[in-house]
Design a protein around this motif. Sequence first.
Motif, PDB file in Angstrom:
ATOM      1  N   UNK A   1      -3.067   2.314   9.780  1.00  0.00           N
ATOM      2  CA  UNK A   1      -2.012   1.314   9.931  1.00  0.00           C
ATOM      3  C   UNK A   1      -2.498  -0.074   9.538  1.00  0.00           C
ATOM      4  N   UNK A   2      -3.775  -0.334   9.762  1.00  0.00           N
ATOM      5  CA  UNK A   2      -4.358  -1.612   9.364  1.00  0.00           C
ATOM      6  C   UNK A   2      -5.478  -1.359   8.369  1.00  0.00           C
ATOM      7  N   UNK A   3      -5.579  -2.227   7.385  1.00  0.00           N
ATOM      8  CA  UNK A   3      -6.595  -2.062   6.366  1.00  0.00           C
ATOM      9  C   UNK A   3      -7.944  -2.506   6.909  1.00  0.00           C
ATOM     10  N   UNK A   4      -8.946  -1.654   6.807  1.00  0.00           N
ATOM     11  CA  UNK A   4     -10.308  -2.006   7.204  1.00  0.00           C
ATOM     12  C   UNK A   4     -11.065  -2.545   6.004  1.00  0.00           C
ATOM     13  N   UNK A   5     -12.086  -3.333   6.293  1.00  0.00           N
ATOM     14  CA  UNK A   5     -12.883  -3.927   5.223  1.00  0.00           C
ATOM     15  C   UNK A   5     -13.445  -2.858   4.291  1.00  0.00           C
ATOM     16  N   UNK A   6     -13.836  -1.713   4.873  1.00  0.00           N
ATOM     17  CA  UNK A   6     -14.464  -0.656   4.078  1.00  0.00           C
ATOM     18  C   UNK A   6     -13.510  -0.056   3.036  1.00  0.00           C
ATOM     19  N   UNK A   7     -12.196  -0.228   3.229  1.00  0.00           N
ATOM     20  CA  UNK A   7     -11.233   0.323   2.274  1.00  0.00           C
ATOM     21  C   UNK A   7     -11.068  -0.557   1.038  1.00  0.00           C
ATOM     22  N   UNK A   8     -11.610  -1.773   1.077  1.00  0.00           N
ATOM     23  CA  UNK A   8     -11.490  -2.686  -0.049  1.00  0.00           C
ATOM     24  C   UNK A   8     -12.609  -2.436  -1.047  1.00  0.00           C
ATOM     25  N   UNK A   9     -12.250  -2.410  -2.316  1.00  0.00           N
ATOM     26  CA  UNK A   9     -13.223  -2.213  -3.393  1.00  0.00           C
ATOM     27  C   UNK A   9     -13.478  -3.558  -4.059  1.00  0.00           C
ATOM     28  N   UNK A  10     -14.736  -4.031  -4.096  1.00  0.00           N
ATOM     29  CA  UNK A  10     -15.011  -5.316  -4.759  1.00  0.00           C
ATOM     30  C   UNK A  10     -14.678  -5.259  -6.245  1.00  0.00           C
ATOM     31  N   UNK A  11     -14.118  -6.335  -6.760  1.00  0.00           N
ATOM     32  CA  UNK A  11     -13.831  -6.493  -8.176  1.00  0.00           C
ATOM     33  C   UNK A  11     -14.491  -7.779  -8.646  1.00  0.00           C
ATOM     34  N   UNK A  12     -14.548  -8.033  -9.948  1.00  0.00           N
ATOM     35  CA  UNK A  12     -15.194  -9.260 -10.428  1.00  0.00           C
ATOM     36  C   UNK A  12     -14.596 -10.540  -9.858  1.00  0.00           C
ATOM     37  N   UNK A  13     -13.313 -10.520  -9.508  1.00  0.00           N
ATOM     38  CA  UNK A  13     -12.691 -11.743  -8.997  1.00  0.00           C
ATOM     39  C   UNK A  13     -12.078 -11.566  -7.612  1.00  0.00           C
ATOM     40  N   UNK A  14     -12.492 -10.552  -6.860  1.00  0.00           N
ATOM     41  CA  UNK A  14     -11.952 -10.381  -5.514  1.00  0.00           C
ATOM     42  C   UNK A  14     -12.123  -8.978  -4.990  1.00  0.00           C
ATOM     43  N   UNK A  15     -11.032  -8.398  -4.484  1.00  0.00           N
ATOM     44  CA  UNK A  15     -11.052  -7.064  -3.906  1.00  0.00           C
ATOM     45  C   UNK A  15      -9.785  -6.331  -4.333  1.00  0.00           C
ATOM     46  N   UNK A  16      -9.852  -4.993  -4.264  1.00  0.00           N
ATOM     47  CA  UNK A  16      -8.699  -4.173  -4.631  1.00  0.00           C
ATOM     48  C   UNK A  16      -8.565  -3.004  -3.676  1.00  0.00           C
ATOM     49  N   UNK A  17      -7.324  -2.518  -3.524  1.00  0.00           N
ATOM     50  CA  UNK A  17      -7.021  -1.310  -2.769  1.00  0.00           C
ATOM     51  C   UNK A  17      -6.496  -0.256  -3.739  1.00  0.00           C
ATOM     52  N   UNK A  18      -6.948   0.972  -3.562  1.00  0.00           N
ATOM     53  CA  UNK A  18      -6.497   2.042  -4.443  1.00  0.00           C
ATOM     54  C   UNK A  18      -5.142   2.591  -4.026  1.00  0.00           C
ATOM     55  N   UNK A  19      -4.760   2.379  -2.750  1.00  0.00           N
ATOM     56  CA  UNK A  19      -3.470   2.863  -2.253  1.00  0.00           C
ATOM     57  C   UNK A  19      -2.900   1.852  -1.270  1.00  0.00           C
ATOM     58  N   UNK A  20      -1.571   1.829  -1.204  1.00  0.00           N
ATOM     59  CA  UNK A  20      -0.894   0.925  -0.270  1.00  0.00           C
ATOM     60  C   UNK A  20       0.469   1.520   0.080  1.00  0.00           C
ATOM     61  N   UNK A  21       0.716   1.845   1.357  1.00  0.00           N
ATOM     62  CA  UNK A  21       2.004   2.438   1.739  1.00  0.00           C
ATOM     63  C   UNK A  21       3.174   1.504   1.435  1.00  0.00           C
ATOM     64  N   UNK A  22       4.235   2.049   0.943  1.00  0.00           N
ATOM     65  CA  UNK A  22       5.387   1.224   0.566  1.00  0.00           C
ATOM     66  C   UNK A  22       6.021   0.526   1.760  1.00  0.00           C
ATOM     67  N   UNK A  23       5.884   1.135   2.943  1.00  0.00           N
ATOM     68  CA  UNK A  23       6.518   0.546   4.113  1.00  0.00           C
ATOM     69  C   UNK A  23       5.543  -0.280   4.955  1.00  0.00           C
ATOM     70  N   UNK A  24       4.351  -0.545   4.434  1.00  0.00           N
ATOM     71  CA  UNK A  24       3.349  -1.294   5.205  1.00  0.00           C
ATOM     72  C   UNK A  24       3.735  -2.769   5.296  1.00  0.00           C
TER      73      UNK A  24
END
Length: 315
Positions: free
Chosen positions: A3-26
Motif C-alpha cells: 500500500x505504501x512504497x518502500x525505499x527498496x522498491x525504488x530503482x536509482x536512475x541517472x537523474x533520480x529514481x523510478x518505479x517499475x509498477x504503480x497501481x492505478x488506484x494508488x
Amino acid sequence: MNARVAFEELVPTPDGFALSAWPRDAAPVQLLPALAEIFCREAKRQQVSLTLPFEHDDATHTFITRAIREGVVDTAAHEGSTLRLTTSRATFWQQPSLWLTAPSSAGMPVRYTIHHNRRHPVRAPKPQGTVYRRFMPTVGMTFTLRTVDVERDTDTFHAWQNQDRVAHFWDFKGTREEHAAYLTEQCADPHVHPLIGCFDDEPFAYFEVYWAKEDRVAPFYDAGDFDRGLHLLVGNSDYQSAGKLRAWFNGILHYMFLDDPRTQRIVGEPRIDHTRHIAWMHRLGAFTLKEFDFPHKRAALVIVERETYFGQFGP
C-alpha cells in the motif's frame, strides 16, 4: 506492490529514481515513506525526481491534481508512457502527515475576537496527548512532543524550575503548589500550548508554544495573525550536547510550522545574555530583529521565517 512504497522498491536512475509498477488506484500519499527515506538519508538533497509508469488519460490528470494539492509533489509531466514527478526538500518537510500525531490548528474557520484590546483569530482547542513524533537519525532517538498533563508533569516541572541553571533565566523557583497553579493556568490559556519534550519517551524539556498576536511580545513588532512564539527550558542537562540540542531545537520549530501552514514566522524573546539560545536559533535560520525592554528583562527579538527555514536550514 504494498500500500505504501518502500525505499527498496525504488530503482536509482541517472537523474533520480523510478518505479517499475504503480497501481492505478494508488493515492499520492503512498509515495511519502519512500520520499522520507531519500530526504532523511541525504540531508542536503534539494530535490527528488520520481518516474512512474502511467498512461495519459483522465485518471492521470486526477492523480497529478491530487499529488500537487496534497503537497506530495511540486510538478508532474508526461514522458511517453511514464509520469515524471519532482518534489523539493521544502515541500517534503512541510508535509504534516508523517509527523503530526494530532489534528492541526488549521482546521477551524477563521473567526476574530477581541481580548485585552487585541484583535486576533479565535484559536483552536489544544489537542491532548502526543502531538508530534519524529525519529532523529543524527542522535538515534525518537523525539516527541506531548501536551502537558498537570497531574502527571507537575513534579518534573517543579524539579526543573528549582535547578539553579534553569532559575538563572526563568527566575521561577517555588513550591510544588505554585508550579502546579502555573501549569494549570497555561493549559487553560487559549493562546498558549504547553508541551513536554521527550527523547525515547524520557522527558527532558518544557516548551511553551504561544500565538504571538495576543502575547506580551505583540506590541514590540508587527505581529501576524498566525505568528507563533516559543519559551523553553531544558530540565535534563544530558540533552544539551550539540547534537541533541540541534535535533530537539529543529524538532520543536518543525512542529510549530507544521501545526498551522498559515504560520509564516516564529518569534523568540530570550534574555540578551542567553547567548547560546540565540546562537542556536541563528544556526537554524533565525535573525535578530532588535533588542528591547520587557518590564522584567532586556530581550532580543529573534525571528525565524517559514520560507528561510524550509528552504535553506530546517529539517
